[in-house]
Design a protein around this motif. Structure first.
Motif, PDB file in Angstrom:
ATOM      1  N   VAL A  83       0.802  -1.174   0.172  1.00 18.35           N
ATOM      2  CA  VAL A  83       0.083  -0.471   0.317  1.00 18.35           C
ATOM      3  C   VAL A  83       0.774   1.685  -0.036  1.00 18.35           C
ATOM      4  O   VAL A  83       0.627   1.973  -0.871  1.00 18.35           O
ATOM      5  CB  VAL A  83      -1.116  -0.239   1.216  1.00 18.35           C
ATOM      6  N   LEU A  84       2.240   1.643   0.608  1.00 16.68           N
ATOM      7  CA  LEU A  84       2.690   2.520   0.776  1.00 16.68           C
ATOM      8  C   LEU A  84       3.572   2.715  -0.086  1.00 16.68           C
ATOM      9  O   LEU A  84       3.657   3.846  -1.136  1.00 16.68           O
ATOM     10  CB  LEU A  84       4.109   2.526   1.672  1.00 16.68           C
ATOM     11  N   ALA A  85       3.677   1.527  -0.529  1.00 19.78           N
ATOM     12  CA  ALA A  85       4.326   1.711  -2.848  1.00 19.78           C
ATOM     13  C   ALA A  85       3.199   2.255  -3.659  1.00 19.78           C
ATOM     14  O   ALA A  85       3.481   3.119  -4.491  1.00 19.78           O
ATOM     15  CB  ALA A  85       4.899   0.592  -3.553  1.00 19.78           C
ATOM     16  N   LYS A  86       1.996   1.767  -3.404  1.00 19.00           N
ATOM     17  CA  LYS A  86       1.099   1.805  -4.516  1.00 19.00           C
ATOM     18  C   LYS A  86       0.490   3.759  -3.866  1.00 19.00           C
ATOM     19  O   LYS A  86       0.078   4.876  -4.440  1.00 19.00           O
ATOM     20  CB  LYS A  86      -0.529   1.394  -4.292  1.00 19.00           C
ATOM     21  N   MET A  87       0.818   4.195  -2.843  1.00 25.42           N
ATOM     22  CA  MET A  87       0.500   4.988  -3.009  1.00 25.42           C
ATOM     23  C   MET A  87       1.184   6.712  -2.780  1.00 25.42           C
ATOM     24  O   MET A  87       1.234   7.832  -3.033  1.00 25.42           O
ATOM     25  CB  MET A  87       0.258   5.373  -0.898  1.00 25.42           C
ATOM     26  N   GLU A  88       2.746   5.878  -3.281  1.00 22.95           N
ATOM     27  CA  GLU A  88       3.911   7.430  -4.382  1.00 22.95           C
ATOM     28  C   GLU A  88       3.060   7.347  -5.398  1.00 22.95           C
ATOM     29  O   GLU A  88       3.218   8.128  -5.787  1.00 22.95           O
ATOM     30  CB  GLU A  88       4.702   6.089  -3.901  1.00 22.95           C
ATOM     31  N   ASN A  89       2.188   6.730  -6.185  1.00 23.68           N
ATOM     32  CA  ASN A  89       1.292   7.281  -7.506  1.00 23.68           C
ATOM     33  C   ASN A  89       0.802   8.212  -7.173  1.00 23.68           C
ATOM     34  O   ASN A  89       0.039   9.130  -8.157  1.00 23.68           O
ATOM     35  CB  ASN A  89       0.629   6.070  -7.831  1.00 23.68           C
ATOM     36  N   HIS A  90       0.280   8.359  -5.939  1.00 22.37           N
ATOM     37  CA  HIS A  90      -0.684   9.950  -5.412  1.00 22.37           C
ATOM     38  C   HIS A  90      -0.087  10.917  -4.345  1.00 22.37           C
ATOM     39  O   HIS A  90      -0.952  12.021  -4.414  1.00 22.37           O
ATOM     40  CB  HIS A  90      -2.217   9.086  -4.206  1.00 22.37           C
ATOM     41  N   TYR A  91       0.695  10.479  -3.768  1.00 24.08           N
ATOM     42  CA  TYR A  91       1.817  11.582  -3.253  1.00 24.08           C
ATOM     43  C   TYR A  91       3.264  11.726  -3.458  1.00 24.08           C
ATOM     44  O   TYR A  91       3.976  10.885  -3.954  1.00 24.08           O
ATOM     45  CB  TYR A  91       1.123  10.677  -1.480  1.00 24.08           C
ATOM     46  N   ASP A  92       3.805  12.441  -2.815  1.00 25.83           N
ATOM     47  CA  ASP A  92       5.093  12.567  -2.923  1.00 25.83           C
ATOM     48  C   ASP A  92       5.873  12.405  -1.417  1.00 25.83           C
ATOM     49  O   ASP A  92       5.340  13.165  -0.283  1.00 25.83           O
ATOM     50  CB  ASP A  92       5.238  14.649  -2.575  1.00 25.83           C
ATOM     51  N   LEU A  93       5.347  11.102  -1.645  1.00 27.13           N
ATOM     52  CA  LEU A  93       5.766  10.008  -0.336  1.00 27.13           C
ATOM     53  C   LEU A  93       6.644   9.820   0.048  1.00 27.13           C
ATOM     54  O   LEU A  93       7.346   8.826  -0.888  1.00 27.13           O
ATOM     55  CB  LEU A  93       4.839   9.077  -0.638  1.00 27.13           C
TER      56      LEU A  93
END
Ligand code: OAD
Ligand code: ZN
Length: 245
Positions: A83-93
């Motif tokens: 999930v953290l990897a996927k959230m990189e697509n939506h955020y500056d994470l």
């Protein structure tokens, strides 16, 4: 859906940091350090995680890390890493991890700071050369440098040594809108300062941990669930909200 307040905050957030510890990899079958069944139970910290311990008995230290490498090689990233990897697509994470297992990168995260190094890297105690070594198990214990023949050590941070990329980790913590603190007992510094830094700069703190930690006292959200369950729920909540937009 639960975590509604959190989802609303995440919809407004731009910069996110996830500070992770051994608990995020627990469900991948990698033991944590503290607590019952923890790694430190079988191996005293001062023997396997200090320069002094290594100088006294490099073979014992390497046997400990070889065992850990065997375990990690068998493990797969879990849903929390994913999930953290996927959230990189939506955020500056950015993921700032204390883990040396490399599972965040294997899950697909690109913005990863490995504060405590990486178990697949070696560093020569003589010439300083850093190399990757993926042999499982190791072919020789202790391993020697391919360049100068010197004794290699794992390129991990031991007690009393400076962590990697501390300046960048502080800066990211100061600048983030939300910090997730996932599966860390928040007892080892300087990593344990980072949520404080983020909080004092106005970030919302989201703790995901099965147990109470020093972070629980000031966290804005405390989720007492396994990391995989918590991250799955958050991601589903986010997807629902993105689709509803
Ligand atoms: P610890 O072993 O100290 O803490 C693991 C934390 O994860 C605990 O707070 C658990 O409650 C929590 N936990 C366990 N399973 C979980 C799950 N499924 N979901 C969510 N939380 C869970 O590990 P760290 O805090 O990472 O450093 O330890 C920090 C550093 O101490 C390590 O990087 C290592 C060690 O010394 C070095 O070796 C330099
Ligand atoms: Zn060398």
């Amino acid at each position: 859906m639960c975590h509604q307040g959190l989802i609303e905050i995440l919809l407004d957030a731009k910069k996110i940091v996830a500070l992770t510890g051994a608990g995020i990899s627990a469900e991948s079958g990698i033991p944590t350090f503290r607590g019952s069944g923890g790694l430190w139970e079988g191996y005293p910290v001062e023997k396997v995680a200090t320069v002094e311990g290594f100088e006294r008995d490099p073979e014992l230290v390497w046997r400990f890390y070889d065992e850990m490498r065997i375990n990690i090689a068998r493990a797969e990233p879990n849903e929390a890493h994913m999930v953290l990897a996927k959230m990189e697509n939506h955020y500056d994470l950015w993921v700032i991890t204390q883990n040396i297992d490399g599972l965040h990168t294997r899950a697909g995260s690109r913005n990863v700071i490995e504060l405590h190094g990486n178990i697949w890297r070696t560093k020569c105690t003589e010439c300083g050369r850093v190399d990757y070594n993926y042999d499982v198990p190791l072919r020789e214990i202790p391993p020697k440098c391919g360049k100068c023949g010197g004794l290699l050590r794992p390129d991990v941070v031991w007690f009393g040594e400076p962590v990697y990329d501390a300046d960048k980790a502080y800066k990211l913590s100061e600048e983030c809108d939300v910090m997730f603190v996932i599966g860390t007992s928040a007892q080892v510094y300087p990593a344990a300062y980072l949520p404080r830094v983020a909080w004092s700069h106005g970030a919302k703190i989201v703790e995901i941990n099965l147990e109470k930690t020093p972070v629980s006292r000031y966290a804005d959200f405390v989720i007492r669930k396994p990391a995989t369950v918590a991250m799955r729920e958050i991601y589903q909540g986010l997807l629902g909200a993105f689709q509803g937009e």
